[in-house]
Write an enzyme that holds these catalytic residues in place. Sequence first.
Site, PDB file in Angstrom:
ATOM      1  N   LYS A  94     -15.149   2.651 -43.591  1.00  0.00           N
ATOM      2  CA  LYS A  94     -14.849   1.253 -43.234  1.00  0.00           C
ATOM      3  C   LYS A  94     -14.321   1.284 -41.808  1.00  0.00           C
ATOM      4  O   LYS A  94     -13.155   1.613 -41.563  1.00  0.00           O
ATOM      5  CB  LYS A  94     -13.797   0.681 -44.206  1.00  0.00           C
ATOM      6  CG  LYS A  94     -13.031  -0.529 -43.687  1.00  0.00           C
ATOM      7  CD  LYS A  94     -13.889  -1.767 -43.528  1.00  0.00           C
ATOM      8  CE  LYS A  94     -13.083  -2.960 -42.988  1.00  0.00           C
ATOM      9  NZ  LYS A  94     -13.049  -3.030 -41.508  1.00  0.00           N
ATOM     10  N   GLU A 108      -3.038   9.215 -41.092  1.00  0.00           N
ATOM     11  CA  GLU A 108      -2.724   9.444 -39.672  1.00  0.00           C
ATOM     12  C   GLU A 108      -2.150   8.134 -39.165  1.00  0.00           C
ATOM     13  O   GLU A 108      -2.894   7.221 -38.819  1.00  0.00           O
ATOM     14  CB  GLU A 108      -4.000   9.794 -38.891  1.00  0.00           C
ATOM     15  CG  GLU A 108      -4.642  11.099 -39.274  1.00  0.00           C
ATOM     16  CD  GLU A 108      -3.773  12.310 -38.983  1.00  0.00           C
ATOM     17  OE1 GLU A 108      -2.757  12.171 -38.265  1.00  0.00           O
ATOM     18  OE2 GLU A 108      -4.106  13.383 -39.491  1.00  0.00           O
ATOM     19  N   CYS A 144      -2.230   6.963 -30.609  1.00  0.00           N
ATOM     20  CA  CYS A 144      -0.996   7.203 -31.364  1.00  0.00           C
ATOM     21  C   CYS A 144      -0.295   8.478 -30.894  1.00  0.00           C
ATOM     22  O   CYS A 144       0.790   8.775 -31.364  1.00  0.00           O
ATOM     23  CB  CYS A 144      -1.245   7.175 -32.859  1.00  0.00           C
ATOM     24  SG  CYS A 144      -2.600   8.177 -33.353  1.00  0.00           S
ATOM     25  N   GLU A 160       6.492   1.586 -31.343  1.00  0.00           N
ATOM     26  CA  GLU A 160       5.277   1.987 -30.641  1.00  0.00           C
ATOM     27  C   GLU A 160       4.751   0.781 -29.830  1.00  0.00           C
ATOM     28  O   GLU A 160       4.640  -0.312 -30.366  1.00  0.00           O
ATOM     29  CB  GLU A 160       4.257   2.375 -31.719  1.00  0.00           C
ATOM     30  CG  GLU A 160       3.117   3.187 -31.237  1.00  0.00           C
ATOM     31  CD  GLU A 160       2.190   3.601 -32.403  1.00  0.00           C
ATOM     32  OE1 GLU A 160       2.272   3.025 -33.501  1.00  0.00           O
ATOM     33  OE2 GLU A 160       1.376   4.504 -32.153  1.00  0.00           O
ATOM     34  N   ALA A 191     -13.104  -0.270 -38.083  1.00  0.00           N
ATOM     35  CA  ALA A 191     -12.362  -1.462 -37.661  1.00  0.00           C
ATOM     36  C   ALA A 191     -13.359  -2.563 -37.282  1.00  0.00           C
ATOM     37  O   ALA A 191     -14.412  -2.271 -36.701  1.00  0.00           O
ATOM     38  CB  ALA A 191     -11.492  -1.117 -36.457  1.00  0.00           C
TER      39      ALA A 191
END
Length: 483
Positions: free
Chosen positions: A180, A255, A289, A386, A182
Amino acid sequence: MDISNKKLFKQQCFINGEWIDSEDNQVLEVNNPATQDILGTIPNCGKNETKIAILAAEKSWTNWKSKTAKERSGILKKWFKLIEENHEDLSKIMTFEQGKSINESRAEITYGASFVEWYAEECRRVYGDTIPDILEDRRTIVIKQPVGVVGAITPWNFPSSMITRKCAPALAVGCPVIIKPASQTPYSALALAALAEEAGFPKGTINVITGSAKDIGFELSTNPIVRKLSFTGSTEIGKILLKQCSSSVKKVSMELGGHAPFIVFEDAEIDAAVDGAMLSKFRNSGQTCVCANRIYVHEKIYDEFIDKFTKKVNKIKVGNGMEETTISGPLIDQYSLKKVQEHIDDAVNTGAKIATGGKLHSLGGTFFQPTILINVTKKAKITYEETFGPVAPIYKFSSEKEVIEMANDSPYGLASYFYSRDIGKIWRVAEALEYGIVGINTGIISKAETPFGGIKESGLGREGSRYGLDDFLEIKYINIAGI
Ligand code: SIN
């Protein structure tokens, strides 16, 4: 889309070896974040289509897992070759839908392909074990078997490599996958599926489904046929998926978010540290990330570092990623832009100063000026949250103990970096940092051969390297009596 191999631009899902629309023919539009032009549409699928994909994957499993490792390796190698042959088109598709510079897209296609190549080789080395038994007439062996149907939910920031990093090991050991992607970046995933079809994966082994993240994610994480869910994305969504996966006790890889400290000690080579900070912070316009989120610089070299870093940051060319000279593309959407601005405003309100940037770029849209904040305080949101944008907050420190405490003061534990030439300090700090990844004298740590993953709220499991195979394998212990 201006690409040479038009067969790569797919606007349908790939399920059970067929290109299909959603049941009710509903679609979602996909746009180019640099121009806001509509690139095309994708099927807006939900739970029903996901169930069909899961059943197709389950059906393909018996055949796929019973192939020899060498046979599976051969198909993966063909896939790798096709990715290499279509490298430029795949890079363009990525820049059109994601916005990153064409050079970064090229680097990502190479990076993504390296997982396919590496796992095509490594799957031939899934070894078991023998254990000396305590009883004379017994023998004990351990074998490793594929976990089963895998759901892979992938992010928009690395639209190609996060798919290959999950799917290459899964496929290599004999697991079928349902991807799947984005909704902002589905075309990279569909192009990979088109090449997988050409490479000869049996039908149902690779499926790509587009549409509602909530509905598809729910089905993938609750359907008992799916035995493993691998997700890359935010910690917030990861926690929801983890809860959902618990209903059928699935194996999971997560993750999730990161908040990387980047420490420059007084004995560091400052020019190298500046280059490392540039790469780590501004790769993909800060939308990774693992990018440096808190740059700690020793008080003795603070001014010199800021001076050199600012000069380099001021040279970053922001623009449409399709222009060869562009270094930094737009942010993915208005939501990201808002968060970046909010973090800057909050940092300034809590005592920080803007050394450069700080505002929307003159190109408008979601282009943002590469920004440096200095004298950032512990009170600022950016110290704990973040940002996912081109903002480099800099903090001053005076001792090793102090900086380790600051660096570890985070719920996240994905990547960390530091610069030093002192071998004693290198060992001490590497061991003290509570992170899954420590880059020393480098700002780039990602490669197929090494285990990528975090601790604390940054996730579970590892991707890449031989450890990444284990995430798709079950261990079976076999005990034979009466020998
Ligand atoms: C990520 O930011 O999601 C992955 C970055 C990488 O693989 O280097």
